[in-house]
Design a protein around this motif. Structure first.
Motif, PDB file in Angstrom:
ATOM      1  N   SER A 271      -4.775   4.830 -39.598  1.00  0.00           N
ATOM      2  CA  SER A 271      -3.523   4.549 -38.911  1.00  0.00           C
ATOM      3  C   SER A 271      -2.370   5.310 -39.547  1.00  0.00           C
ATOM      4  O   SER A 271      -1.530   5.896 -38.847  1.00  0.00           O
ATOM      5  N   CYS A 272      -2.321   5.327 -40.874  1.00  0.00           N
ATOM      6  CA  CYS A 272      -1.264   6.049 -41.576  1.00  0.00           C
ATOM      7  C   CYS A 272      -1.325   7.539 -41.268  1.00  0.00           C
ATOM      8  O   CYS A 272      -0.285   8.192 -41.081  1.00  0.00           O
ATOM      9  N   ALA A 273      -2.536   8.091 -41.216  1.00  0.00           N
ATOM     10  CA  ALA A 273      -2.688   9.518 -40.919  1.00  0.00           C
ATOM     11  C   ALA A 273      -2.203   9.830 -39.507  1.00  0.00           C
ATOM     12  O   ALA A 273      -1.479  10.816 -39.284  1.00  0.00           O
ATOM     13  N   ALA A 274      -2.592   8.994 -38.538  1.00  0.00           N
ATOM     14  CA  ALA A 274      -2.212   9.241 -37.143  1.00  0.00           C
ATOM     15  C   ALA A 274      -0.706   9.095 -36.938  1.00  0.00           C
ATOM     16  O   ALA A 274      -0.061   9.947 -36.306  1.00  0.00           O
ATOM     17  N   TYR A 275      -0.122   8.023 -37.469  1.00  0.00           N
ATOM     18  CA  TYR A 275       1.314   7.805 -37.306  1.00  0.00           C
ATOM     19  C   TYR A 275       2.128   8.883 -38.018  1.00  0.00           C
ATOM     20  O   TYR A 275       3.156   9.340 -37.505  1.00  0.00           O
ATOM     21  N   SER A 276       1.682   9.296 -39.186  1.00  0.00           N
ATOM     22  CA  SER A 276       2.399  10.338 -39.920  1.00  0.00           C
ATOM     23  C   SER A 276       2.340  11.662 -39.171  1.00  0.00           C
ATOM     24  O   SER A 276       3.344  12.384 -39.089  1.00  0.00           O
ATOM     25  N   TYR A 277       1.169  11.997 -38.618  1.00  0.00           N
ATOM     26  CA  TYR A 277       1.028  13.243 -37.861  1.00  0.00           C
ATOM     27  C   TYR A 277       1.952  13.239 -36.637  1.00  0.00           C
ATOM     28  O   TYR A 277       2.626  14.235 -36.343  1.00  0.00           O
ATOM     29  N   ALA A 278       1.984  12.117 -35.927  1.00  0.00           N
ATOM     30  CA  ALA A 278       2.840  12.022 -34.743  1.00  0.00           C
ATOM     31  C   ALA A 278       4.318  12.086 -35.119  1.00  0.00           C
ATOM     32  O   ALA A 278       5.118  12.747 -34.444  1.00  0.00           O
ATOM     33  N   SER A 279       4.678  11.429 -36.209  1.00  0.00           N
ATOM     34  CA  SER A 279       6.081  11.406 -36.615  1.00  0.00           C
ATOM     35  C   SER A 279       6.584  12.786 -37.013  1.00  0.00           C
ATOM     36  O   SER A 279       7.739  13.133 -36.754  1.00  0.00           O
TER      37      SER A 279
END
Length: 355
Positions: A94-102
């Motif tokens: 989740s952290c990887a996905a949210y960070s990539y999107a942000s």
């Protein structure tokens, strides 16, 4: 026959600047003072003071930390989802996905790259420490109540001081080290009077506390070094997928085919999907605000703030989960908190004397 155009130019005279002409006049505003230029030049859309920004970050950190703690306890102890390693891996994904999107879509911060092998191995080490700390912490919630879990976590400044000395060779004054004695004594009192004491849960919780302190010190070094400085969101972007890769073989070996079991459970109870997604989202906010608090303050400040969070989380958890507490247990927790306050005050005085 075309008559040649002629004019004479006199001193202090220019046809383009003749005030008798009907050309429009451009009104140029005066140059603003230096204070205004500095306050708006760095970010024209940011009218918040640094103090207010720091307060908002700390408030978000409190809410997300307490929220994910209570959600983890509910999932692992009351709901019956007994897979702490897989749950931690979901947090990392989740952290990887949210960070990539942000970073790549919302463009909240510029994308930074890793410039050296040394920097990469620092991030890898931080990922491994983080995995160990979070897995141990989540595992301890299966065996210990949240209140006792947070009492043990309150000793983090003790481990922070030790790791700061071992890693950075930073020595504190005798007053600072003496202030750590009530931190340790308080947790001894609380442990001896805990009605739901579990030895394995206690040991993994101590391991989680030590890992959290070590991560805090290493993270502070990585965020403040000018040569290898990364924005907190970029650091999370690189750290989270490495942590997920580290956890993958462990969850497969120890917990089995958890994904298939989770899908099968979701068919009978779709609520588990919302629980896991919500838990993973709040986990991203926890890690993001952890980095931001460390960047805006310090590793020790993060731990001191964490003890106030621990007291609030302990009270809320007792009200929600109704776990038994004793007077001696609360007294031990209070002694530990008092020791942390003394420790932080001693740290302030030592900084004043050194400067």
């Amino acid at each position: 026959m075309v008559e040649a155009q002629t004019w004479t130019t006199r001193r202090m005279s220019n046809p383009r600047l003749d005030t008798t002409t009907t050309d429009p006049v451009l009104d140029i505003p005066p140059t603003p003072p230096g204070e205004l230029r500095n306050s708006f030049g760095s970010n024209p859309n940011n009218n918040l003071s640094p103090t207010l920004v720091t307060a908002l970050i700390i408030s978000s950190w409190y809410l997300s930390n307490i929220g994910v703690l209570l959600l983890n306890k509910y999932l692992l102890s009351f709901y019956g989802y007994r897979y702490p390693i897989f749950l931690t891996m979901l947090h990392m994904l989740s952290c990887a996905a949210y960070s990539y999107a942000s970073i790549n879509f919302l463009e909240l911060v510029p994308l930074q790259h890793i410039h050296s092998k040394k920097q990469f191995f620092k991030i890898l080490a931080l990922s491994a420490i983080f995995c160990f700390s979070v897995v141990c912490g989540n595992t301890s919630l299966r065996y210990l109540p949240v209140s006792f879990n947070q009492a043990i976590g309150a000793t983090t400044p003790f481990f922070t001081a030790i790791f700061a000395f071992l890693i950075t060779c930073k020595k504190e004054t005798g007053e600072v080290y003496l202030a750590l004695l009530p931190v340790v004594f308080g947790i001894v009192v609380a442990s001896n009077s805990e009605p739901l004491f579990h030895l394995f849960g206690f040991l993994v919780c101590v391991g989680s506390t030590a890992g959290r302190a070590l991560k805090s010190v290493v993270q502070g070094i990585l965020l403040t070094s000018e040569a290898e400085k990364l924005h907190s969101m970029n650091l999370l972007l690189y750290m989270a997928p490495l942590a997920a890769l580290i956890l993958l073989p462990f969850t497969l070996y120890i917990e089995g085919n958890v994904l298939a079991l989770t899908v099968e459970k979701a068919k009978g109870d779709p609520f588990i999907v919302f629980l896991l997604l919500g838990n993973a989202t709040v986990a991203y906010l926890v890690n993001l605000t952890n980095f931001l608090v460390t960047k805006h303050t310090s590793a020790l400040t993060l731990q001191v703030l964490g003890n106030a969070k621990a007291a609030v989380a302990a009270v809320v958890s007792v009200l929600i989960f109704r776990n038994p507490v004793t007077v001696m247990g609360m007294a031990g927790f209070g002694i530990t908190i008092m020791g942390v306050v003394l420790y932080s005050e001693a740290k302030k005085r030592s900084k004043v004397t050194t400067h």
